[in-house]
Design a protein around this motif. Structure first.
Motif, short mmCIF file in Angstrom:
data_model
loop_
_atom_site.label_atom_id
_atom_site.label_comp_id
_atom_site.label_asym_id
_atom_site.label_seq_id
_atom_site.Cartn_x
_atom_site.Cartn_y
_atom_site.Cartn_z
N GLY A 23 0.94 -1.39 0.02
CA GLY A 23 -0.06 -0.57 -0.02
C GLY A 23 1.10 1.12 -0.21
O GLY A 23 1.96 1.11 0.55
N CYS A 24 0.52 2.34 -0.57
CA CYS A 24 1.04 3.60 -1.01
C CYS A 24 0.02 4.30 -0.67
O CYS A 24 -1.18 4.44 -0.80
N ALA A 25 0.58 5.51 0.29
CA ALA A 25 -0.39 6.29 1.55
C ALA A 25 -0.86 7.68 0.03
O ALA A 25 0.24 8.27 -0.96
N ILE A 104 -10.36 4.16 -1.04
CA ILE A 104 -10.75 3.84 0.56
C ILE A 104 -9.61 3.22 0.44
O ILE A 104 -9.47 2.10 -0.33
N PRO A 105 -9.10 2.65 1.94
CA PRO A 105 -7.42 2.24 1.95
C PRO A 105 -8.28 0.94 2.35
O PRO A 105 -9.18 0.03 2.36
N GLN A 106 -7.36 -0.09 1.05
CA GLN A 106 -8.37 -1.68 1.74
C GLN A 106 -7.34 -2.29 2.74
O GLN A 106 -7.12 -1.75 3.47
N GLY A 108 -6.31 -4.82 5.73
CA GLY A 108 -5.06 -4.84 6.18
C GLY A 108 -4.34 -3.00 6.16
O GLY A 108 -3.24 -3.29 6.75
N ILE A 109 -4.74 -2.01 5.65
CA ILE A 109 -4.12 -1.19 5.57
C ILE A 109 -5.28 0.23 5.73
O ILE A 109 -5.30 0.89 5.24
N GLU A 110 -6.02 -0.23 6.22
CA GLU A 110 -7.71 0.39 6.55
C GLU A 110 -7.03 1.88 6.95
O GLU A 110 -7.46 3.10 7.29
N SER A 111 -5.86 1.81 7.90
CA SER A 111 -5.55 2.99 9.00
C SER A 111 -4.72 4.23 7.86
O SER A 111 -4.24 5.46 7.86
N THR A 112 -4.57 4.04 6.69
CA THR A 112 -3.31 4.32 5.34
C THR A 112 -4.57 5.49 4.43
O THR A 112 -5.28 5.57 4.60
N ARG A 113 -3.64 7.04 5.03
CA ARG A 113 -4.09 7.99 3.83
C ARG A 113 -4.76 7.81 2.67
O ARG A 113 -3.84 7.62 2.16
N GLY A 114 -6.32 7.50 2.41
CA GLY A 114 -6.52 7.30 0.64
C GLY A 114 -5.37 6.56 0.06
O GLY A 114 -4.83 5.08 0.60
N THR A 242 -6.59 1.33 -7.32
CA THR A 242 -7.12 2.21 -6.24
C THR A 242 -9.42 2.08 -5.97
O THR A 242 -9.76 1.58 -6.68
N VAL A 243 -9.02 2.34 -5.15
CA VAL A 243 -11.01 1.50 -4.97
C VAL A 243 -11.85 3.03 -4.12
O VAL A 243 -10.83 3.49 -3.58
N TRP A 244 -12.43 3.56 -4.78
CA TRP A 244 -13.30 4.99 -4.78
C TRP A 244 -14.23 4.71 -4.34
O TRP A 244 -15.22 3.78 -4.58
N ASP A 245 -14.73 5.70 -3.03
CA ASP A 245 -15.56 5.06 -2.23
C ASP A 245 -17.25 5.91 -2.60
O ASP A 245 -17.12 6.89 -2.40
N THR A 246 -17.05 5.00 -3.34
CA THR A 246 -18.69 5.88 -4.15
C THR A 246 -20.04 5.55 -3.28
O THR A 246 -21.40 6.24 -4.12
N ARG A 247 -19.74 4.72 -2.39
CA ARG A 247 -20.99 4.60 -1.30
C ARG A 247 -22.01 5.65 -1.18
O ARG A 247 -23.59 5.78 -1.22
N PRO A 248 -21.84 6.40 -0.41
CA PRO A 248 -22.21 7.71 -0.33
C PRO A 248 -22.87 8.14 -1.83
O PRO A 248 -23.78 9.06 -1.41
#
Length: 338
Positions: A23-25, A104-106, A108-114, A242-248
């Motif tokens: 992962g890369c922030a 959205i960070p994937q 295992g790396i949930e605390s990554t900034r984007g 890259t996971v884009w948070d389109t849920r909202p």
């Protein structure tokens, strides 16, 4: 079958799979593009960038040493000062206003900034003997995959593996779309960028940033496709997720009245066919070649790692001052949507 579909099964084939996955922030989100628009402030459309903090308006080949000029990187492997970037995604509401879609960070790396997930693959997926040999990119190497001006499926055919996944969950890796998914996606939209894997062996770059690299003659890297005679040197399969948070934005009452999907790239593309990504190589010394030669799986003992906290601290200053957050009347750069 696409590589990201196969990656979902890597747990079953780990001994026969050689790749780095890390992962890369986010480093910055700005209208800058030192590859296509060097020296231009601002560039034509907004990008999201990861990697070494030497990223700048101009990164002239032969003069801008990413390793020497960087003091940190947003990537897990601390020897990777490369820069990777893509366009940014926006939601266009029924009233015509725009809002930038977060990342959205994937797992295992949930605390990554984007940021993004990066892969470097050194073997065809089912090369059980691991006989493959890849030549790591050289200092000064750069390339671009995709085309920001493309708007049709026919034009997009020259780029074999630029896809989207309409995610049901963070584990989703299928089915894949070539254009934007036509329906709401419960888990967000993953954009996949797979770069060409054959090099002409002499040019670190070309005027269009593409002619020095090629796809295999037949098939793909992971299927073991051979390189063409014009580009005989096999290079690692570089892949960005890259996971884009389109849920909202999944309420169809906010979508266009004709029911068409509401997402647009920052370039103004509402089709998804213009998906593209840029790469400037910047690994320290021969660290990437050693990792490729070791046929490592996911991580690698030859590479140094840093914590996500350290990754998140690495940033560059804003060189373009313009509103990016909240509801906007127009895309940054006033790009027309078509």
């Amino acid at each position: 079958m696409q590589l990201n579909t196969l990656v979902a099964a890597l747990g079953l084939f780990a001994p026969a799979s050689a790749l780095l996955r890390f992962g890369c922030a986010s480093l910055t989100v700005q209208r800058l593009d030192p590859l296509v628009n060097p020296g231009q402030i601002p560039s034509t459309h907004l990008h999201q960038i990861i990697g070494g903090n030497s990223f700048n308006v101009t990164m002239e080949p032969g003069k801008h040493d990413l390793v020497a000029k960087s003091s940190c990187t947003t990537c897990q492997f601390s020897e990777d000062f490369s820069n990777y970037w893509t366009a940014t995604l926006f939601f266009r509401a029924r009233n015509g206003s725009f809002k930038r879609v977060p990342q959205i960070p994937q797992q295992g790396i949930e605390s990554t900034r984007g940021g993004m997930m990066v892969y470097y693959m050194s073997d065809a997926l089912f090369d059980t003997a691991q006989k493959s040999k890849v030549t790591a990119f050289k200092p000064g190497f750069r390339m671009l995959v995709g085309d920001a001006t493309i708007r049709t499926r026919e034009q997009a055919r020259k780029f074999r593996q630029l896809t989207y996944i309409c995610m049901e969950s963070q584990a989703s890796r299928a089915p894949e779309y070539i254009g934007f998914p036509p329906k709401p996606c419960a888990g967000g939209i993953m954009a996949n960028h797979l770069f060409p894997t054959c090099w002409n062996g002499k040019d670190l770059d070309t005027p269009n940033h593409q002619d020095h690299v090629s796809y295999p003659e037949v098939g793909t890297f992971e299927s073991g496709g051979a390189c063409p005679s014009t580009h005989p040197v096999k290079i690692p399969q570089l892949m960005l997720e890259t996971v884009w948070d389109t849920r909202p934005f999944n309420n169809k009452a906010d979508w266009p009245e004709d029911g068409s999907q509401p997402f647009v790239w920052s370039s103004g593309d509402k089709t998804g066919f213009s998906s593209h990504a840029d790469y400037l190589f910047g690994w320290k010394d021969d660290s990437l070649q050693k990792a490729m030669d070791a046929h490592c799986y996911v991580s690698c003992p030859t590479l140094k790692t840093q914590s996500i906290t350290q990754q998140n601290k690495c940033l560059v200053n804003d060189m373009v001052k313009e509103p990016l957050d909240g509801w906007l009347d127009k895309l940054p750069g006033d790009n027309m949507v078509y």
